[in-house]
Enzyme design. Structure first.
Site, short mmCIF file in Angstrom:
data_model
loop_
_atom_site.label_atom_id
_atom_site.label_comp_id
_atom_site.label_asym_id
_atom_site.label_seq_id
_atom_site.Cartn_x
_atom_site.Cartn_y
_atom_site.Cartn_z
N LYS A 58 0.80 -1.23 0.00
CA LYS A 58 0.00 0.00 0.00
C LYS A 58 0.83 1.28 0.00
CE LYS A 58 -4.42 -1.30 0.16
NZ LYS A 58 -5.46 -0.77 -0.73
N SER A 312 0.74 -9.98 -0.76
CA SER A 312 0.57 -8.52 -0.74
C SER A 312 0.77 -7.87 0.61
CB SER A 312 -0.82 -8.16 -1.28
OG SER A 312 -1.83 -8.80 -0.51
#
Length: 412
Positions: A58, A312
């Site tokens: 992110k 992720s």
């Protein structure tokens, strides 16, 4: 089909984003998983973005979005809403750029994620019972104060920043055939697809890009089928990082054109994948980061060839990890909890213990109850946690108990 030149993010945008991120983010390592490769019959590589700054991808998109703010926008500060990863990404980017950040997080947010976000210097406001309520409050604050709202996925700069992962994968695994990753709102999938598909055209060979969602939070399959955004009425999954009830408009416009497929996995498959990554890859990954591995383990993605799976994120609450490990062991047949009634007389519990021991299983906990609404006088209810060696071994233990007159009921 929309012409590729009309898509909201291009390869050029991703390459410009990569220049902005030089010296800011880590080029995370790629690890080959031979164990997973044996399952699917081809080479599998894990892109370890769980080792990224702030624990997830992110920070890539957040930094690109915020680095492009004008001096006036920076002076007004930024506001965001998140249950964890986006919050930490915005906080790290804000600290790096010297921008004041206010972040709204749900009241039930995991304490480690709350502490980490505050530790990066952001002001955290707890609001609402879910991310959607926190998101609405963050948008209200932005409208009221002029602070710049940093959306977690529905923004071209965010998508371009996340797409830099695709460029890294192509450089680290030049012969990759398939790239797999989780998808919530769609920023990561859209960005990676933009980069990978453009490079694939330059190379003159196909490269598949596949998204994976938790089946209880899968808004993309119905949206893609309808060619329109279809919000979910309910979202319920341990994978809080992709627990998004409505796709982003910009990511959706890219994903429907470029992505080969979006598949789903069960909660049990997710738990098994996390156990696999802990035991075989020695990697701590959050549920949202493990959905790609779960899809490969379940055989949902066929003939993937040389495959890159993006892990992720790795921001998992230890209490959730404890629950997931137990669920994963149960789903794999390595743990079983059974409940049964027996006569309240000396030796009954010892007899059960003997049967379990002779079945080569191990008792880890016993709950022994004499009173309760369903317990008759002279009876006792017991619940036993048993360490087992697979589903066939579980069935053997149950058969041996039944053969000696007991009626075990599997409760977990």
């Amino acid at each position: 089909m929309t012409a590729l030149t009309q898509l909201p993010v291009t390869l050029g945008d991703v390459m410009e984003a990569r220049k902005l991120l030089e010296g800011v983010v880590e080029e995370t390592p790629v690890e080959q998983s031979r164990a997973l490769g044996r399952m699917v019959g081809s080479e599998v590589f894990l892109k370890c973005e769980n080792l990224q700054r702030a624990g997830s991808f992110k920070v890539r998109g957040a930094y690109v979005r915020m680095a492009r703010l004008s001096a006036g926008e920076r002076a007004r500060g930024v506001v965001a809403a998140s249950a964890g990863n986006h919050a930490q990404g915005v906080a790290v980017a804000a600290a790096r750029l010297g921008i004041k950040a206010r972040i709204y997080m749900p009241l039930g947010v995991a304490l480690p994620k709350l502490a980490a976000t505050r530790g990066h210097g952001a002001e955290v406001i707890l609001h609402g019972h879910n991310v959607d309520e926190a998101l609405a409050e963050a948008q209200r604050y932005a409208e009221e104060t002029g602070a710049v709202f940093v959306h977690p996925f529905d923004n071209a700069d965010i998508i371009a920043g996340q797409g830099t992962l695709g460029l890294e994968i192509l450089e680290q695994i030049p012969d990759v055939d398939t790239v797999v990753m989780g998808v919530g709102g769609g920023g990561l999938l859209a960005g990676v697809a933009t980069a990978v598909k453009a490079r694939a055209r330059e190379l003159g060979r196909p490269i598949k890009v596949i998204g994976v969602q938790a089946e209880n939070a899968a808004a993309y399959p119905p949206s893609l089928a309808a060619d329109a955004l279809v919000p979910l009425k309910k979202v319920s999954t341990m994978a809080d990082g992709i627990a998004v009830g409505r796709p982003g408009q910009l990511p959706f416009s890219i994903i429907r054109e470029l992505v080969d497929d979006v598949v789903t996995v069960s909660e049990d498959a997710l738990a098994r994948a996390l156990i696999f990554l802990l035991e075989r890859a020695k990697l701590v990954v959050e549920p949202a980061g493990a959905v790609g591995v779960a899809a490969l383990m379940e055989g949902i993605i066929e003939s993937p060839g040389t495959t890159a799976v993006i892990l992720s994120g790795g921001n998992i609450d230890p209490m959730l990890l404890l629950k997931v490990i137990q669920r994963g062991l149960f789903a794999s047949g390595r743990f079983m909890s059974v409940r049964m009634m027996l006569d309240d007389r000396p030796g009954s519990l010892a007899q059960i213990s003997r049967i379990i021991a002779e079945s080569d299983a191990n008792v880890t906990r016993v709950d022994h109850t004499r009173i309760g609404g369903s317990i008759s006088m002279g009876d006792v209810a017991i619940t036993i946690d048993i360490e087992t060696k697979g589903h066939e071994h579980c069935e053997l233990v149950l058969r041996n108990l039944r053969a000696e007159g007991f009626q075990p009921i599997v409760v977990h």
